[in-house]
Scaffold this motif. Structure first.
Motif, PDB file in Angstrom:
ATOM      1  N   LYS A 197      -0.452 -36.736 -42.929  1.00  0.00           N
ATOM      2  CA  LYS A 197       0.560 -35.842 -42.977  1.00  0.00           C
ATOM      3  C   LYS A 197       1.898 -36.004 -43.263  1.00  0.00           C
ATOM      4  CE  LYS A 197       2.039 -32.282 -39.398  1.00  0.00           C
ATOM      5  NZ  LYS A 197       2.038 -31.941 -37.912  1.00  0.00           N
ATOM      6  N   MET A 198       2.212 -37.332 -43.065  1.00  0.00           N
ATOM      7  CA  MET A 198       3.674 -37.640 -43.522  1.00  0.00           C
ATOM      8  C   MET A 198       3.547 -37.619 -44.824  1.00  0.00           C
ATOM      9  SD  MET A 198       4.492 -40.305 -40.390  1.00  0.00           S
ATOM     10  CE  MET A 198       5.973 -40.795 -41.098  1.00  0.00           C
ATOM     11  N   ALA A 199       2.493 -38.416 -45.386  1.00  0.00           N
ATOM     12  CA  ALA A 199       2.385 -38.493 -46.874  1.00  0.00           C
ATOM     13  C   ALA A 199       2.601 -37.112 -47.514  1.00  0.00           C
ATOM     14  CB  ALA A 199       1.451 -39.238 -47.482  1.00  0.00           C
ATOM     15  N   LYS A 200       1.909 -36.002 -47.071  1.00  0.00           N
ATOM     16  CA  LYS A 200       2.024 -34.769 -47.769  1.00  0.00           C
ATOM     17  C   LYS A 200       3.208 -34.141 -47.658  1.00  0.00           C
ATOM     18  CE  LYS A 200      -3.069 -33.717 -47.272  1.00  0.00           C
ATOM     19  NZ  LYS A 200      -4.100 -32.928 -46.628  1.00  0.00           N
ATOM     20  N   GLN A 201       3.808 -34.283 -46.326  1.00  0.00           N
ATOM     21  CA  GLN A 201       5.257 -33.860 -46.325  1.00  0.00           C
ATOM     22  C   GLN A 201       6.162 -34.546 -47.199  1.00  0.00           C
ATOM     23  OE1 GLN A 201       5.929 -31.450 -44.336  1.00  0.00           O
ATOM     24  NE2 GLN A 201       8.052 -31.408 -44.968  1.00  0.00           N
ATOM     25  N   ARG A 202       6.097 -35.923 -47.575  1.00  0.00           N
ATOM     26  CA  ARG A 202       6.851 -36.269 -48.395  1.00  0.00           C
ATOM     27  C   ARG A 202       6.920 -35.916 -49.922  1.00  0.00           C
ATOM     28  NH1 ARG A 202       5.714 -41.103 -45.405  1.00  0.00           N
ATOM     29  NH2 ARG A 202       3.740 -41.627 -46.967  1.00  0.00           N
ATOM     30  N   VAL A 203       5.551 -35.625 -50.122  1.00  0.00           N
ATOM     31  CA  VAL A 203       5.240 -34.876 -51.594  1.00  0.00           C
ATOM     32  C   VAL A 203       5.917 -33.679 -51.535  1.00  0.00           C
ATOM     33  CG1 VAL A 203       3.406 -34.142 -53.226  1.00  0.00           C
ATOM     34  CG2 VAL A 203       3.294 -36.397 -51.796  1.00  0.00           C
ATOM     35  N   ARG A 204       5.726 -32.657 -50.389  1.00  0.00           N
ATOM     36  CA  ARG A 204       6.362 -31.370 -50.164  1.00  0.00           C
ATOM     37  C   ARG A 204       7.831 -31.490 -50.507  1.00  0.00           C
ATOM     38  NH1 ARG A 204       1.869 -30.325 -46.918  1.00  0.00           N
ATOM     39  NH2 ARG A 204       3.395 -30.697 -45.032  1.00  0.00           N
ATOM     40  N   TYR A 240      -0.531 -28.195 -54.927  1.00  0.00           N
ATOM     41  CA  TYR A 240      -0.927 -26.814 -54.452  1.00  0.00           C
ATOM     42  C   TYR A 240      -2.688 -27.000 -54.215  1.00  0.00           C
ATOM     43  CZ  TYR A 240      -2.187 -22.045 -54.496  1.00  0.00           C
ATOM     44  OH  TYR A 240      -2.777 -20.532 -54.056  1.00  0.00           O
ATOM     45  N   ILE A 241      -3.111 -27.414 -55.175  1.00  0.00           N
ATOM     46  CA  ILE A 241      -4.615 -27.623 -55.088  1.00  0.00           C
ATOM     47  C   ILE A 241      -5.095 -28.320 -54.000  1.00  0.00           C
ATOM     48  CG2 ILE A 241      -6.854 -28.421 -56.285  1.00  0.00           C
ATOM     49  CD1 ILE A 241      -5.326 -27.605 -59.149  1.00  0.00           C
ATOM     50  N   GLN A 242      -4.475 -29.509 -53.801  1.00  0.00           N
ATOM     51  CA  GLN A 242      -4.720 -30.172 -52.444  1.00  0.00           C
ATOM     52  C   GLN A 242      -4.593 -29.600 -51.157  1.00  0.00           C
ATOM     53  OE1 GLN A 242      -2.361 -33.682 -53.291  1.00  0.00           O
ATOM     54  NE2 GLN A 242      -3.619 -34.581 -54.606  1.00  0.00           N
ATOM     55  N   MET A 243      -3.556 -28.794 -51.167  1.00  0.00           N
ATOM     56  CA  MET A 243      -3.323 -28.144 -49.911  1.00  0.00           C
ATOM     57  C   MET A 243      -4.312 -26.845 -49.736  1.00  0.00           C
ATOM     58  SD  MET A 243       0.761 -28.713 -49.600  1.00  0.00           S
ATOM     59  CE  MET A 243       0.791 -27.708 -48.094  1.00  0.00           C
ATOM     60  N   ASN A 244      -4.727 -26.181 -50.726  1.00  0.00           N
ATOM     61  CA  ASN A 244      -5.443 -24.890 -50.651  1.00  0.00           C
ATOM     62  C   ASN A 244      -6.827 -25.075 -51.110  1.00  0.00           C
ATOM     63  OD1 ASN A 244      -2.906 -22.865 -49.694  1.00  0.00           O
ATOM     64  ND2 ASN A 244      -2.322 -24.370 -51.443  1.00  0.00           N
ATOM     65  N   GLY A 245      -7.109 -25.886 -51.641  1.00  0.00           N
ATOM     66  CA  GLY A 245      -8.638 -26.128 -52.539  1.00  0.00           C
ATOM     67  C   GLY A 245      -9.620 -26.601 -51.223  1.00  0.00           C
ATOM     68  N   ASP A 246     -10.837 -26.701 -51.712  1.00  0.00           N
ATOM     69  CA  ASP A 246     -11.928 -27.102 -50.693  1.00  0.00           C
ATOM     70  C   ASP A 246     -12.408 -28.430 -51.368  1.00  0.00           C
ATOM     71  OD1 ASP A 246     -11.695 -24.792 -49.493  1.00  0.00           O
ATOM     72  OD2 ASP A 246     -13.220 -23.698 -50.560  1.00  0.00           O
ATOM     73  N   ALA A 247     -11.377 -29.036 -51.902  1.00  0.00           N
ATOM     74  CA  ALA A 247     -12.007 -30.418 -52.316  1.00  0.00           C
ATOM     75  C   ALA A 247     -12.134 -31.321 -51.127  1.00  0.00           C
ATOM     76  CB  ALA A 247     -10.904 -31.071 -53.486  1.00  0.00           C
ATOM     77  N   PRO A 248     -12.844 -32.409 -51.021  1.00  0.00           N
ATOM     78  CA  PRO A 248     -12.944 -33.227 -49.859  1.00  0.00           C
ATOM     79  C   PRO A 248     -11.429 -34.320 -49.934  1.00  0.00           C
ATOM     80  CG  PRO A 248     -15.001 -33.541 -51.121  1.00  0.00           C
ATOM     81  CD  PRO A 248     -13.899 -32.527 -51.972  1.00  0.00           C
ATOM     82  N   GLU A 249     -11.289 -34.313 -48.726  1.00  0.00           N
ATOM     83  CA  GLU A 249     -10.018 -35.029 -48.287  1.00  0.00           C
ATOM     84  C   GLU A 249      -9.989 -36.504 -48.961  1.00  0.00           C
ATOM     85  OE1 GLU A 249      -6.924 -36.361 -44.640  1.00  0.00           O
ATOM     86  OE2 GLU A 249      -8.807 -34.945 -44.291  1.00  0.00           O
ATOM     87  N   GLY A 250      -9.019 -36.830 -49.549  1.00  0.00           N
ATOM     88  CA  GLY A 250      -8.916 -38.096 -50.322  1.00  0.00           C
ATOM     89  C   GLY A 250      -9.773 -38.336 -51.693  1.00  0.00           C
ATOM     90  N   GLN A 251     -10.281 -37.220 -52.135  1.00  0.00           N
ATOM     91  CA  GLN A 251     -11.156 -37.079 -53.362  1.00  0.00           C
ATOM     92  C   GLN A 251     -10.004 -36.840 -54.597  1.00  0.00           C
ATOM     93  OE1 GLN A 251     -14.264 -34.361 -53.800  1.00  0.00           O
ATOM     94  NE2 GLN A 251     -14.710 -35.159 -55.921  1.00  0.00           N
ATOM     95  N   ASP A 252     -10.145 -37.950 -55.445  1.00  0.00           N
ATOM     96  CA  ASP A 252      -9.126 -37.938 -56.605  1.00  0.00           C
ATOM     97  C   ASP A 252      -9.712 -37.196 -57.812  1.00  0.00           C
ATOM     98  OD1 ASP A 252      -6.968 -38.272 -57.985  1.00  0.00           O
ATOM     99  OD2 ASP A 252      -7.389 -40.203 -58.303  1.00  0.00           O
TER     100      ASP A 252
END
Length: 305
Positions: A171-178, A256-268
């Motif tokens: 969560k902290m990493a995503k917040q830093r990206v945002r 935006y795709i990482q936060m709203n898409g259905d891709a598995p968490e952590g998948q590159d």
């Protein structure tokens, strides 16, 4: 001949001769009850059926060398040895008299009753010991189960804490990206937006009075290119559509795709344009959408790395 009588009694009761001889020898010929007690106590000995070998100088029916002989025992003060010897001889003479069949049956019955009582006492003692062993086994089992449950609980707590830390770190990493994207937007807005607005304000004064619109071609709509409409095709065939600033980096689309898409968490994954085909690299992620030719609209496809 008391020893011989004890041995005969044991044989008549059905005991093995080898065991009977051992019992008589080890009890020092102290009676049938002592011999039976010894047999029941040593019934489970691994060497109970091994041939009996009497000590050197001692034979069955003789005196035990470790025991004091009757002749060596002190006599009472004032006692007449001759009189005592006579009484002993009379007693020995009585013992040597053979028993009748009725007396034998009564003695055997009495000994069998005694043996049954001894055996019942032994069974009761063994049952009590078995109950104690079972109680101890159950108590040890309960203690082991409690220790196992405590270890499992500690392991579960560690797993929950680890999972919670991972979620917090993600969560902290995503917040830093945002936050970084927001700062980049502000910086690019100040850098590019301010310059374009100043040019838009100063250009009319430099050109003088407005002239008539040209007769060929539509008028330019530059402000329409300040935004970009991006459609993203996901791995499962679904589509995401959003509007971005023309000066935002391509990394904003990926977040935006990482936060709203259905891709598995952590998948590159990576992004590409279908036509003309172009695969965007990590260097392209820092470039503005306008520079990459994705303005005013574009279609991007999500692909696995």
């Amino acid at each position: 001949m008391a020893e011989q009588t004890t041995l005969d009694s044991l044989l008549e009761m059905g005991f093995d001769r080898n065991r009977a001889e051992k019992a008589v020898a080890h009890t020092g010929n102290q009676g049938i009850e002592r011999a039976m007690d010894w047999l029941m106590e040593h019934e489970g000995d691994p060497d109970i059926d091994e041939p009996y070998v009497p000590p050197v100088g001692n034979v069955l029916g003789g005196s035990d060398p470790q025991l004091p002989s009757p002749a060596a025992q002190p006599t009472a003060e004032g006692a007449d040895p001759a009189t005592d010897g006579g009484d002993q001889m009379i007693h020995d003479g009585d013992t040597k008299q053979p028993m009748t069949e009725e007396e034998k049956r009564e003695q055997i019955k009495r000994l069998e009753d005694l043996m049954r009582v001894k055996q019942e006492e032994r069974r009761e003692r063994e049952r009590a010991e078995e109950v104690d062993r079972e109680k101890q086994r159950r108590r040890q089992g309960q203690e082991l189960l409690q220790v196992k449950q405590k270890l499992q609980e500690d392991e579960m707590k560690k797993m929950v804490d680890l999972r919670q830390r991972e979620k917090n770190d993600d969560k902290m990493a995503k917040q830093r990206v945002r936050d970084k994207i927001a700062r980049d937007r502000e910086e690019r807005a100040l850098k590019f937006g301010g310059g374009s607005s100043s040019r838009a304000v100063t250009s009319p004064s430099a050109e003088g009075p407005p002239s008539s619109p040209p007769s060929q071609g539509p008028p330019p709509a530059k402000k329409d290119y300040n935004e970009c409409r991006i459609q993203v095709r996901m791995l499962d065939g679904s589509a995401l559509t959003s509007v971005f600033k023309a000066q935002e980096p391509l990394a904003a689309v990926r977040v935006y795709i990482q936060m709203n898409g259905d891709a598995p968490e952590g998948q590159d994954f990576t992004l590409l344009s279908p036509y003309p085909r172009r695969v965007y690299t990590e260097l392209d992620m820092e470039k503005p959408l306008q520079e990459l030719g994705l303005v005013p609209s574009a279609v991007l496809v999500v692909a696995k790395k």
